[in-house]
Design a protein around this motif. Structure first.
Motif, short mmCIF file in Angstrom:
data_model
loop_
_atom_site.label_atom_id
_atom_site.label_comp_id
_atom_site.label_asym_id
_atom_site.label_seq_id
_atom_site.Cartn_x
_atom_site.Cartn_y
_atom_site.Cartn_z
N UNK A 29 9.77 0.35 22.90
CA UNK A 29 11.71 1.05 23.72
C UNK A 29 11.70 1.99 24.93
N UNK A 30 9.83 2.56 24.65
CA UNK A 30 9.66 3.99 25.51
C UNK A 30 8.50 3.25 26.99
N UNK A 34 5.65 7.67 28.57
CA UNK A 34 5.61 7.93 27.91
C UNK A 34 4.54 7.69 27.06
N UNK A 35 4.34 6.44 25.85
CA UNK A 35 3.80 6.09 24.94
C UNK A 35 1.45 6.61 25.66
N UNK A 53 13.51 7.56 35.73
CA UNK A 53 12.97 8.69 35.32
C UNK A 53 12.90 9.57 36.42
N UNK A 54 14.27 9.70 36.46
CA UNK A 54 14.10 11.38 37.64
C UNK A 54 14.77 12.63 36.33
N UNK A 55 15.63 12.07 35.47
CA UNK A 55 16.08 12.91 34.47
C UNK A 55 14.94 13.35 33.45
N UNK A 56 13.68 13.40 33.27
CA UNK A 56 13.21 13.10 32.24
C UNK A 56 12.57 13.96 31.18
N UNK A 278 12.98 4.51 31.35
CA UNK A 278 13.60 3.58 30.24
C UNK A 278 13.47 1.56 30.44
N UNK A 279 12.45 1.20 29.51
CA UNK A 279 11.75 0.32 29.94
C UNK A 279 12.68 -1.12 30.25
#
Length: 282
Positions: A29-30, A34-35, A53-56, A278-279
């Motif tokens: 789910x990541x 992130x993993x 990916x720009x608001x992570x 997010x994947x």
């Protein structure tokens, strides 16, 4: 009260170290970014995936923790009055002043296969060799001159020195000590490797990002009014020449592309710049 605070800090540090040290299962789910970041000790919740990916990174918090763009500007004035050696030391001290929060600082993370070293000290030397070679090859590929400084005494991190390189390039306005590469390798820890690390062995000499001070990093810094050096391209080139079991994490505002800082976090693996996306949106 002092003893209680000391005990609390010790327990908290041990708990956080355990979070980073224990191999994690891959979370479908990541994102891969992130993993890998979580496995390497960037465990705090300020870092997360977002749809594009720009608001992570948690909005607003980062400004109070670290703004490398502002830090770089802040030392432009004093640099104009320092000698070359003083300039490098000023930069080294500035680079050391980073937040305790792992997601708010650049980190070098690795799982060196256990078969490559006889012990932790040997593993440390191997890491240094790998990073030096990657910097050298990246500089050659970008037609810049990078020189490792061996006559400058620098601060120590985990009893190992901060390494400094001078970069000169007329094309990118690098000269007179205004462009440097700084990196350090903490003392590696013999541990286990997550199954999704490329080029892995079950056991590895790990360098992680979870310790408040004793963590590894690789940073390019250019002082001056304009950021003309393609930092993102350089990081990609260094990453591409490193073994696949080394990754580099950078928080917002620490990677410059086209003269502007990226406002979101990224992770480099095998030369690729990965976003925390997010994947299901990739």
């Amino acid at each position: 009260m002092t003893q209680l605070k000391t005990l609390f800090f010790a327990v908290t540090t041990a708990a956080l170290a355990g979070c980073a040290a224990t191999p994690r299962k891959y979370d479908d789910e990541s994102s891969r970014a992130l993993n890998l970041a979580r496995a390497g000790g960037v465990y705090d919740q300020d870092l997360r995936d977002s749809p594009d990916g720009t608001r992570s990174y948690r909005k607003g918090l980062f400004t109070t923790l670290l703004d490398v763009a502002s830090l770089a500007t802040s030392f432009d004035a004093p640099l104009r009055h320092l000698s070359g050696t003083q300039t490098f030391m000023f930069n080294a001290t500035d680079i050391m002043a980073t937040p305790d929060n792992p997601s708010a600082r650049p980190s070098l993370i690795g799982w060196m296969p256990g078969s490559l070293a006889a012990n932790q000290d040997d593993a440390y030397e191997h890491y240094v060799t790998v990073v030096d070679e990657a910097i050298t090859h990246a500089a050659e590929s970008m037609s810049i001159t990078a020189t490792k400084l061996t006559d400058v005494k620098t601060p120590e991190i985990d009893e190992h020195p901060l390494m400094l390189w001078s970069v000169t390039s007329e094309r990118y306005d690098c000269g007179k000590s205004n462009c440097i590469i700084a990196y350090n390798i903490q003392q590696p820890t013999y541990w286990k490797t997550p199954s999704y690390v490329t080029g892995r062995e079950a056991a590895s000499y790990n360098i992680a990002a979870n310790h408040p001070e004793e963590y590894s990093r690789l940073i390019f810094r250019q002082s001056g009014d304009e950021r003309t050096f393609p930092v993102g391209e350089f990081y990609s080139a260094v990453s591409a020449d490193m073994p696949p079991w080394i990754v580099m994490y950078f928080p917002p505002n620490t990677v410059f592309q086209d003269g502007e800082p990226l406002t979101y976090p990224v992770l480099y693996e095998q030369g690729q710049q990965l976003m925390f996306k997010e994947p299901n949106h990739e």
